[in-house]
Each structure stands twice: as C-alpha cells, then as structure tokens.
Design a protein around this motif. Structure first.
Motif, PDB file in Angstrom:
ATOM      1  N   ARG B  12      11.252 -15.172   1.556  1.00  0.00           N
ATOM      2  CA  ARG B  12      12.124 -16.095   1.706  1.00  0.00           C
ATOM      3  C   ARG B  12      13.165 -16.191   1.084  1.00  0.00           C
ATOM      4  O   ARG B  12      14.340 -16.249   1.624  1.00  0.00           O
ATOM      5  CB  ARG B  12      11.403 -17.615   1.361  1.00  0.00           C
ATOM      6  N   ARG B  13      13.142 -15.717  -0.262  1.00  0.00           N
ATOM      7  CA  ARG B  13      14.386 -15.798  -1.214  1.00  0.00           C
ATOM      8  C   ARG B  13      15.453 -14.698  -0.462  1.00  0.00           C
ATOM      9  O   ARG B  13      16.460 -14.773  -0.492  1.00  0.00           O
ATOM     10  CB  ARG B  13      13.741 -15.435  -2.570  1.00  0.00           C
ATOM     11  N   GLY B  14      14.779 -13.742  -0.286  1.00  0.00           N
ATOM     12  CA  GLY B  14      15.458 -12.494   0.167  1.00  0.00           C
ATOM     13  C   GLY B  14      16.240 -12.717   1.435  1.00  0.00           C
ATOM     14  O   GLY B  14      17.592 -12.460   1.563  1.00  0.00           O
ATOM     15  N   LEU B  16      17.375 -15.697   2.426  1.00  0.00           N
ATOM     16  CA  LEU B  16      18.154 -16.877   2.231  1.00  0.00           C
ATOM     17  C   LEU B  16      19.390 -16.302   1.413  1.00  0.00           C
ATOM     18  O   LEU B  16      20.725 -16.430   1.639  1.00  0.00           O
ATOM     19  CB  LEU B  16      17.758 -17.894   1.711  1.00  0.00           C
ATOM     20  N   LYS B  17      18.900 -15.248   0.643  1.00  0.00           N
ATOM     21  CA  LYS B  17      20.090 -14.421  -0.240  1.00  0.00           C
ATOM     22  C   LYS B  17      21.003 -13.666   0.585  1.00  0.00           C
ATOM     23  O   LYS B  17      22.220 -13.696   0.672  1.00  0.00           O
ATOM     24  CB  LYS B  17      19.575 -13.878  -1.272  1.00  0.00           C
ATOM     25  N   GLU B 133      26.945 -15.477  -7.219  1.00  0.00           N
ATOM     26  CA  GLU B 133      27.475 -16.164  -6.081  1.00  0.00           C
ATOM     27  C   GLU B 133      28.916 -15.480  -5.689  1.00  0.00           C
ATOM     28  O   GLU B 133      29.222 -15.245  -4.422  1.00  0.00           O
ATOM     29  CB  GLU B 133      27.694 -17.459  -6.035  1.00  0.00           C
TER      30      GLU B 133
ATOM     31  N   ASP C 144      16.537 -20.685  -8.993  1.00  0.00           N
ATOM     32  CA  ASP C 144      16.968 -19.735  -8.092  1.00  0.00           C
ATOM     33  C   ASP C 144      17.831 -19.990  -6.773  1.00  0.00           C
ATOM     34  O   ASP C 144      17.623 -21.315  -6.322  1.00  0.00           O
ATOM     35  CB  ASP C 144      15.510 -19.161  -7.159  1.00  0.00           C
ATOM     36  N   ARG C 145      18.428 -19.184  -6.310  1.00  0.00           N
ATOM     37  CA  ARG C 145      19.322 -19.724  -5.197  1.00  0.00           C
ATOM     38  C   ARG C 145      18.795 -19.911  -3.956  1.00  0.00           C
ATOM     39  O   ARG C 145      19.124 -20.871  -3.428  1.00  0.00           O
ATOM     40  CB  ARG C 145      20.413 -18.382  -4.748  1.00  0.00           C
ATOM     41  N   ALA C 146      17.448 -19.263  -3.621  1.00  0.00           N
ATOM     42  CA  ALA C 146      16.791 -19.763  -2.357  1.00  0.00           C
ATOM     43  C   ALA C 146      16.233 -21.069  -2.713  1.00  0.00           C
ATOM     44  O   ALA C 146      16.069 -21.662  -1.657  1.00  0.00           O
ATOM     45  CB  ALA C 146      15.555 -18.771  -2.459  1.00  0.00           C
ATOM     46  N   SER C 147      16.054 -21.703  -3.847  1.00  0.00           N
ATOM     47  CA  SER C 147      15.531 -23.065  -4.021  1.00  0.00           C
ATOM     48  C   SER C 147      16.658 -24.112  -3.831  1.00  0.00           C
ATOM     49  O   SER C 147      16.385 -25.184  -3.625  1.00  0.00           O
ATOM     50  CB  SER C 147      14.869 -23.101  -5.384  1.00  0.00           C
ATOM     51  N   ARG C 148      17.822 -23.596  -3.854  1.00  0.00           N
ATOM     52  CA  ARG C 148      18.815 -24.792  -3.900  1.00  0.00           C
ATOM     53  C   ARG C 148      19.419 -25.078  -2.637  1.00  0.00           C
ATOM     54  O   ARG C 148      20.486 -25.066  -2.208  1.00  0.00           O
ATOM     55  CB  ARG C 148      20.063 -23.966  -4.630  1.00  0.00           C
ATOM     56  N   VAL C 149      18.360 -25.361  -1.685  1.00  0.00           N
ATOM     57  CA  VAL C 149      18.788 -25.655  -0.312  1.00  0.00           C
ATOM     58  C   VAL C 149      18.211 -27.233  -0.200  1.00  0.00           C
ATOM     59  O   VAL C 149      17.119 -27.363   0.000  1.00  0.00           O
ATOM     60  CB  VAL C 149      17.936 -24.783   0.742  1.00  0.00           C
ATOM     61  N   ASP C 154      22.755 -25.001   2.063  1.00  0.00           N
ATOM     62  CA  ASP C 154      22.754 -24.181   0.879  1.00  0.00           C
ATOM     63  C   ASP C 154      23.887 -24.421   0.082  1.00  0.00           C
ATOM     64  O   ASP C 154      25.019 -24.203   0.135  1.00  0.00           O
ATOM     65  CB  ASP C 154      22.918 -22.678   1.355  1.00  0.00           C
TER      66      ASP C 154
END
Lengths: 293, 431, 315
Positions: B12-14, B16-17, B133, C144-149, C154
């Motif tokens: 999931r993280r990958g 979205l990143k 970012e 984590d970036r993925a959690s910041r949604v 995003d």
C-alpha cells in the motif's frame, strides 16, 4: 546508598535549590510586586550577569576569589544600568501596558541572547568558585561552595528586606506598589521609582547569577530556567510578599529534592511539578498573598 | 527504534508513494522551469542546515567552520565535475519545525542541489519527511540511529559518521574486558539516551556483563547530585553520556560526589564534554577516566598526514582548540562528519555525472553504490565502509583515557566490531 | 456594529479568497510557508479565544497543541488508525486536555492561572519524555507518507496540503467570527472586561471561562493534529514551553481580541525570522529590534491598533 544518607543528600540539595530559587526570584518579586509587569527578559538579566562574571573573572589576575569579588560588584552595576536604560527607552513609552510589555520583553530577550551568542559564544564556560572546599561525609562528598550559596542567599534576602522596610527608598517603593496614584499625588516621581525598581530587580538577578554560576556554567541560553522558576516562586509565595517568596523557594526546593529520593528522575520531576501546580489550584492567592480579584 | 511497533505495509505504502512521487515531480518541474536546464558551468549549490542558534549552537559553530574549510579544499582542487561549489548556510535554531522549513528554503528558494549538515536528531527526524517530499538528497551528520533504523526515507543518508548503535556495540567488548562487567548508565531522558540505553545494554549482555541500573535524567534538570545516590555500590563501571549546556555541571558534581573516596571506573561519551576544555576548573576528577571519541581531540603520536592536514585546514591546534583562541575548544569528535560528507557528495555527484536536479536520483543511487572509503584527505577520521541498503556508514571508534588533562587514545575498534544486521533496505523503496 | 456586517463578512471571506489565489501566484517556497502559517495560525486563533476574548493568560497552550499532535500521531502511526479518524481524535484530544486543565486551573485567575497552566504543560512535556519507549521523546517519530491520506486526499502533496490547510484555516476563522459575534462570545468578552459584573448579571464565570478554554484547546488540538498529518513529524519539542509562548507572541503581535490578528501575527513573525536570517547571521537581534519597533508603534498589536485608530468595527 542507604536511605538515611540519601535523604540527607536530597535535603541538602533541596536547600541549595531553595537558595538558588530564592536568589533568582527576589529580583523578580520586586519588579513584579511594584510594577505588575510580566518581564519575560528577567531570566536574560540573570544570564547577562553570569556571562559578565565569566568575562570579569577571566580578566582579573590573581586568586579566583579576587576576580569573583570584582564580578560581584561589576556585574550587577552593568546589568542594572542596562535595565534602567531598557525601562526608560521602552517600557516607560509603553506606559507599562501589560500586554505590550510582554512583546517588548520578548524582543529584549532575543536581543540579549543574540548579543551573548555573538560576543561570548555558544559554549558553556565554567567560572571558578572563590574557594575550593569539599565536605567529605562517610557516604559522599559535598561542595562547600554550595553551602556558602545558601548562606549568601540568606544574607542577601535579609539585606533586601532591610532595604524595603528601613530605608526611605524602600518606603517609596512600597508606597508605589500599594497605590500608584496616591504615590504620585504625594509627590513621588513614579517614573524614577519604576526605573530604579527595574534596575534593582535586574541587578539582583545579576548578583544571583554571579553567586550561582560557579555551580552551573555561563551559557547564553541559561536564562530560561531562572525565569520560569522565579515566576513560579514569586506567585506561589504570594505577590509582593518577600516572606512568601522565601517560603515558596524552600517548599519547592525541598519537595523537588525529597521527591527525587522516591522516584526515578523524570517521574520525580513530573510529580514535583504537579504538586506545585496543585498548591496554587487550592490556594490561588499564593501562600502569603491577600485574596484579591 | 525497536521499541516502537511501527506497522509497515510495503504494498500500500509503495503504491501511494509512487503516486505521490509522480505528482511531486510534476509540481517541481512546473515551479522552476528555467532551472532544469541549468548551465553546467554554474556553481553547484549545497544547502547546510546549521545549528547556529539554540542548544546545538556550540556544535553548529564548528560544523560551519569545518564545512567552510572543506569547501575551500574542494574548490581549490577544482570543485565537483569541474564546477565550483557554493554552500548556503541557514540557521535552523536546533528546532525540528524550523529545520523542516530550512530544508524547504534551501531546496526551493535557495535552489540547492542537496542539503546536508544537521546534527541534532530531532531536527533530522523532523526534516527528513519534507526532504523526501521535495525529492532532495538530505545528508545528515548526526550519529543518531534514525537513518539506519528505517524511519527516514530513500533521500536521507548518513555517509559521514557512524551511528550510535554501532558506536556502543563496538566499544562494549573493551569496556567489559578492561573496566568491569557491572554497569550503571546515566543518560539524558532523550531518544539519544534511549539508543545508548538499549544498544549498550544488549551489547554488554552479549559480553557476559550486565547493566545494573539505568538513570535517565530529564533535560530540565540543572543539578544532578541528588540522583547520584541511585548508583548502586556494586557498580564497576559508570557509563555517562549527557548533552546540552548542563553537562559540565554533571561531570563536576560527579567529582564532588565521589571526591577522594573510591569510585567505579568511569566511561563517558565525549558528547558530555564537547566544546569544553577538559583541563578546566573542577574537572580534575576526570583524570584517569575513559571517553569514547569519534575522532581523537588531541593529536596522537603517529597520526596520519591526512589528520594533520585536516586539523590545520579547519584551524584546530594539537589540543583540539581553535588556533586563534586556546579557550575555544572544538567539537572535534563529531565535526569531521561535515567535512567527510561534503567529499562524499563530491564523489557521489562525479560518479553520477551530476548535471542538475534531474540527476538527484542518480546521485543518491551513486552513494548507495559506495562501499569502501579509504583513509584519505577526504576521510581524515579513518577508513569507512558504507552500507547502501541502510544508508549508514561505519568507521573506527576510539577509547581515550584522560592523562594530565589530555585525551590519549588507548584503544581503537575495528569496523567489524560495529557492524550489525540491516534493519531496513532503502534500495527497495521507491524514490 | 451591525451596520458593518457586510464589510466584516466581506473582509474575512476576502482574506480566504486572496489566500486561495496566492497558491497560483506565489513561488513554491512561499506557498509551502503559507500552508504552515495557516495551520499554525489556527493554534494562534485558539489561543486568542482564551487570551484575547476570555482574558485567560495561559502559558500552557503547548499542551493542547501537543495533545492534538500526539493523539493523532499515536493513533495513526503507532496504532494504525486511518488518518481521518485520527485527525478527529486529535481535535478531541486538544479539547479534552483543555477541559481537564480547565477544571483545575480555572479555580485560579490572573497570574496564578498563568503559572498553573505553565506547570501542567511542563508536566505534559515531561510525560512525553517519560513514555520515551513509545514516543521516542525529543527525537519524535515520522508519520509515514502512506498514512497521511484523509478521505482520499494525500496531505504530503503540495497542492492538496495547501488547500487542506486553507480549508482548516477558513473553517477556524469563520468559526471564530461566529463565536465572537454570538451571545456566548459576548459573554466571554464580558468575562474579560469585568467578571464580577457578569457574575451579578447571572453568568457563571467558571462555566464561561471553561467554554472559552475548551474552544481554545479544540482549535489548538486541531492545529497540532493537522500539523502532524501535513508535515509528517511528531516530537516533544512542540510540547515545550517555547510553543506556549509563541502563540501568545503571535496573538499580541497581530492584535489580541481581533479575529484576523492571530493569522497576521503568525505571518509577520514567520517572515521576520525567515527574512532576517537571510540578511544576517545575528538574526535574533533583528527579530528583537523589530518586535520592539512594532510594539512601540502599535501597542495593541497590528490589528488592535488599527481598530483603535481607524476601523472601530473590526471584530
């Protein structure tokens, strides 16, 4: 270490802390009591005193006691002078408006910190104590100078009390504190009294700093702690009550010392902090303050 | 980091990143269209996140001097890829909030190609997300275990200084063998202190030793004596590491507390006394005690030519003080990281054929590909091994003994002593 | 005052509109700065409700900001909550912290209130360190970036973040405007001006001060929670005394008791630091001198003085 000696050490440390607190707070007690302004830069006067003490002791040759004695005279004079200037140039022009004074003294705080950083540097530097004397107990050793600080604090506080109670200038200050309008009506130059009080408060902070700097170090950010602690002490003690200030210092110092016997350091600090807060919650006027709006 | 149960969901993280990264590139390209086609003769601009004010200022002053000295050497030798190099120094107040803002300022307004220099770990952890970012290489000089623990990101690297976990692990065997096996640790109630607590405890146990007491001191403390009775009498080694302006008080009070009586062996991190004259008043007590040093403050007999060159270039005398003022002691054990990181940037950019911000990713990949870093003018602290997967470098550590007010090295660890299993593989993460 | 209703609404909506337009005009650096300033000014607006309108000089608001930051951070990063509920929990965290502090601290007033809030906040800061194994103390942790949604948005994307910050800012600004023009808001101001008289008119000062403080803590918590999610970092520095003094400074600089003052103060202070550090290495000196100049020129803060001299209808 056994409980007994631990408690003894904690009590001695508590007393030293009480002395340090009382010393740093007495100047603020005066300023806050008479002028009723929140001087955020009070801690910076303390810092300036300590930093100047380093310069003075480093430049006076001979035994450390000589330089230390010189610092005790020179530092309060310089710091008091700076404070009088700040009062005349800024606070007076703001008519001591409480809110504007907070912003102005935060501005002064930045200026003093930058001056110390640029001229003195970012290092913590030690100032040698006037004498090097250690007390050796069977369980631990203790700095003799720390005990001397307790004595010096007692003497200084007595001196301030005498000044307030016995001298004419003390009378004028108390009159101004009690009722500014009436004092003016009686021909007291309130502006001069304020400048004097502000300078005296800063000079007392500087004296405290010179006394304390051998057991801490001179550092450009050292003003934060004395500021907060002295506010706490002054308000717990009750505004304008020198006796309250001293008692609050002893209460906070001892509770901080003794709580640390029973709990790990951070937990002890949390509990001591909450304890002090609760004293105020249940006695909002402070220990020796009058109930007022 | 092992205490925090961080949930990792790579898929999931990958995903979205990847999306975020894609939009980020578009935004960046739109923001400065002219910059992408920068002329190759233009200077390379590096941002330096500097602790000029705040509690890190004593370090910051020397990090700046070291970086300036390295820059001079670098430019005298032709810069990077034949291009001159500029460094923009920006104060972060040793504050994580301002730290992130400074990364932003250096990256977007300063148009820097990379940012380096941060020391305090709260600034590093606070700034790394924004660097990721902004897709700007962020090279830290912090010695914290944050990068190698996996909490930062692909753009964050620590190629100039060994992390705390490796340092304490490398030294524990010597401490156990030479000083004692029952240790009491005194450390700040800071994450920096927790790293010492966790990794040294584990390393000591591996040596058959034990940590008998942990004393964590809150940072608001200005006096420490009342916590010293917590040191159990069975303690054979007292391990201390403190930071901030009150550290000197701590060491002095320790001396008063033990006085002339018996005391355990004392092993400290030089962090407790960086920028402090060890021969100063009240520190006589330190005679005969031991310190970790990342880089020996006092010039050692048989030091390499690179060491003497570095010392002269930065302006530090044989005792670790400024050549212009002997009272002004440097942060010698740490500041080499600013020097070495700059030369890692040079090596990385040259390996990647770096032209401009488009090549940032190639630059990071070039550093990830690095392994051996031999002792040289570029690496005066000693040879090192870089681990591209964890973005962390590993070098030698020194244990020094205080003798007549000088720090004399008594033991140097090998690089292998400080190696530990990887906790992250950044190379599998997307940019 | 009623005669200026249109002007007041127009002014505040206009500010929001200008901020929206600035996204398309300003360079990337300033866009990002504005996003930070808008989020932090919500903290300042919260402080303003307590200090500017209700007359409560608190030195402990860092606790409320940090409550929001840590409630959200802990739930999202450490417990795996989705960011949306995490954000709401952060907002509730700030309000609850203010309620707990208020129940005790509002037994006091004036300087005693100042010290009690200071001590509670200090205890909160130390608690974060005490639970270091969980919070990583001063170093803090990354979300984590993925959690910041949040709701599919995003927050690590620059444009999304800017408009999310603007939405939060606009909501807080309009809520403040509505509050100060509501009957409750007028009672709060009455408390500030003369608590005794309000009491005689039948308003319970404790109750209204508590309302003011909880509303204030709610905004501070919202700011902290949003800050964590938008910038991805949670650390104990935000609970330190410095972050209690900053909102006080922002509010006083912009004008205590004005709706737009907190934003203006946050903006001015941010750029004072930012610009001065570009000009000189002794930038604290410049900031200090600028503060002195500002306060000598505008004793009641920028908007407070403007209201006094030219625009008496400014809320």
């Amino acid at each position: 270490m056994d409980f007994g000696p631990f408690l003894l050490l904690a009590t001695m440390e508590g007393l030293v802390m009480a002395a340090v607190l009382a010393l740093t707070a007495v100047g603020l007690s005066l300023v806050f009591g008479v002028m009723r302004v929140v001087n955020v830069a009070h801690g910076e006067f303390f810092m300036l005193g300590a930093v100047l003490a380093w310069f003075v002791t480093a430049s006076v040759p001979g035994p450390p006691a000589l330089g230390f004695a010189a610092a005790l005279v020179v530092c309060p004079l310089i710091v008091g002078g700076i404070a009088a200037l700040a009062d005349r140039a800024i606070l007076k022009r703001l008519d001591y408006d409480p809110e504007a004074t907070i912003v102005a003294t935060i501005g002064l705080l930045y200026i003093f910190q930058q001056a110390a950083l640029s001229l003195y540097g970012p290092d913590a530097r030690p100032v040698q104590a006037p004498f090097d004397w250690r007390l050796q107990f069977p369980w631990f050793g203790y700095s003799g100078y720390k005990l001397a600080v307790v004595a010096a604090a007692a003497l200084l506080l007595l001196g301030v009390r005498q000044l307030l109670v016995r001298s004419r200038i003390g009378l004028v200050m108390r009159a101004t504190q009690y009722d500014r309008e009436t004092a003016t009506a009686f021909g007291i130059d309130v502006d001069r009294v304020y400048a004097l009080v502000f300078a005296l408060g800063a000079a007392l902070a500087a004296v405290a700093a010179v006394l304390i700097v051998p057991i801490q170090q001179a550092h450009y950010l050292m003003g934060g702690d004395p500021l907060l602690l002295s506010f706490i002490v002054v308000i717990i003690g009750g505004l304008g009550s020198l006796r309250g200030t001293v008692l609050a210092a002893v209460l906070i110092g001892l509770s901080d010392g003794i709580v640390s016997v029973f709990f790990s350091p951070t937990l002890a600090k949390i509990l001591a902090t909450l304890l002090v807060a609760l004293v105020l919650v249940f006695r909002p006027q402070g220990l020796f303050g009058q109930r007022a709006a | 980091m092992k205490d925090i149960p961080i949930t990792r969901t790579p898929s999931r993280r990958g995903l979205l990143k990847g999306i975020a990264a894609g939009t980020g590139t578009l935004a960046a390209a739109g923001a400065f269209p002219g910059f992408i086609q920068a002329q190759s003769s233009e200077p390379i601009r590096l941002g330096f996140q500097l602790h000029r004010t705040g509690i890190g200022a004593a370090y910051g002053r020397w990090y700046e001097r070291t970086a300036q000295a390295a820059l001079q050497v670098l430019n005298d030798a032709g810069g990077i890829n034949g291009r001159p190099v500029e460094i923009l120094f920006e104060d972060d107040g040793t504050d994580p909030k301002r730290g992130a803002e400074v990364v932003e300022k250096l990256a977007t307004q300063g148009r820097c190609d990379a940012v380096f220099g941060a020391l305090f770990s709260n600034v590093v952890v606070g700034s790394a997300p924004r660097a990721g970012e902004l897709r700007i290489p962020y090279l830290v000089c912090s010695e914290g275990h944050h990068v190698a623990s996996g909490i930062t990101n692909r753009w964050t690297l620590q190629p100039g200084i060994t992390d705390v976990k490796s340092q304490v692990q490398a030294m524990a065997p010597w401490v156990a063998a030479n000083l004692g096996k029952k240790v009491t640790m005194v450390f700040p109630d800071y994450a920096f202190g927790y790293d010492h607590r966790d990794f040294f405890t584990a390393a000591m146990e591996a040596q058959g030793g034990e940590v008998v007491e942990l004393i964590a001191i809150p940072p608001t403390e200005t006096s420490f004596t009342r916590h010293l009775p917590r040191i159990p009498s069975e303690t054979e080694v007292l391990y201390h590491v403190m930071v901030g302006p009150a550290v000197l008080t701590f060491v002095k009070e320790l001396g008063e507390f033990y006085g002339t009586g018996d005391h355990p062996e004392i092993f400290g991190f030089i962090d407790s006394l960086e920028a402090v004259d060890i021969a100063g008043p009240g520190l006589e007590f330190l005679e005969g005690t031991h310190f970790w040093e990342g880089h020996p403050r006092c010039l050692q007999p048989g030091a390499s030519e690179h060491e003497t060159f570095y010392r002269a270039a930065v302006g530090v005398d044989d005792n670790g003080a400024s050549v212009s003022d002997a009272r002004e002691v440097s942060t010698y054990a740490h500041m080499f990281s600013a020097w070495e990181t700059l030369f890692v940037i040079k090596a990385g950019m040259e390996a990647a054929g770096y032209q401009g911000p488009d090549d940032r990713q190639a630059f990071v990949e070039a550093i990830e590909a690095m392994t051996e870093m031999p002792l040289s003018r570029e690496h005066p602290q000693g040879d090192k091994v870089f681990n591209g997967r964890t973005h962390q470098v590993f070098g030698h550590q020194h244990i020094s003994k205080v003798a007549e007010g000088r720090l004399e090295v008594v033991h140097t660890t090998s690089i292998e002593d400080g190696l530990y299993p990887d906790e992250v593989d950044y190379t599998t993460q997307p940019f | 005052m009623t005669g200026h209703r249109g002007a007041i609404l127009g002014l505040h909506l206009g500010v929001i509109g200008v901020l929206a337009a600035l996204y398309f005009v300003l360079p990337a650096y300033h866009v990002s700065n504005l996003a930070r300033i808008m989020v932090l000014s919500v903290f300042a607006m919260g402080y303003n409700i307590a200090f500017g309108y209700t007359g409560l000089l608190s030195l402990g608001h860092a606790l409320f900001f940090a409550s929001g930051l840590y409630a959200t951070g802990t739930l999202v990063q450490l417990a795996g909550w989705p960011a949306g509920p995490g954000l709401l929990a952060g907002i509730a965290g700030g309000a609850l912290a203010a309620l707990a502090v208020g129940l005790l601290a509002l037994r006091t007033t004036g300087v005693a209130f100042m010290i009690v809030t200071l001590m509670f906040a200090q205890a909160g800061y130390l608690l974060i360190l005490y639970f270091g194994p969980l919070t990583r103390g001063d170093e803090g942790y990354v979300i984590d970036r993925a959690s910041r949604v949040v709701a599919g948005l995003d927050l690590s994307d620059d444009r999304t973040r800017y408009f999310a910050a603007l939405a939060l800012f606009a909501l807080a600004l309009l809520a403040c405007l509505a509050l100060v023009r509501s009957p409750t808001g007028r009672v709060l101001v009455a408390m500030r001006e003369n608590a005794e008289r309000s009491r005689m008119l039948g308003y319970d000062p404790f109750r209204y001060r508590l309302i003011g403080l909880v509303a204030s803590g709610l905004l501070a918590g919202a700011s902290g929670a949003a800050y964590g999610l938008m910038f991805g970092y949670v650390g104990a520095t935000f609970a330190s005394i410095q972050y209690s003094i900053l909102p006080l400074l922002w509010v006083l600089l912009g004008g205590a008791g004005t709706v737009l003052g907190p934003f203006l103060g946050t903006l001015v202070m941010f750029y004072l630091v930012d610009l001065s550090s570009s000009v000189t290495t002794a930038h604290l000196m410049v900031v200090g001198l600028a503060l002195l100049a500002l306060v000598l020129f505008a004793r009641k803060g920028l908007l407070g003085s403007l209201r006094e001299r030219a625009l008496p209808w400014l809320p």
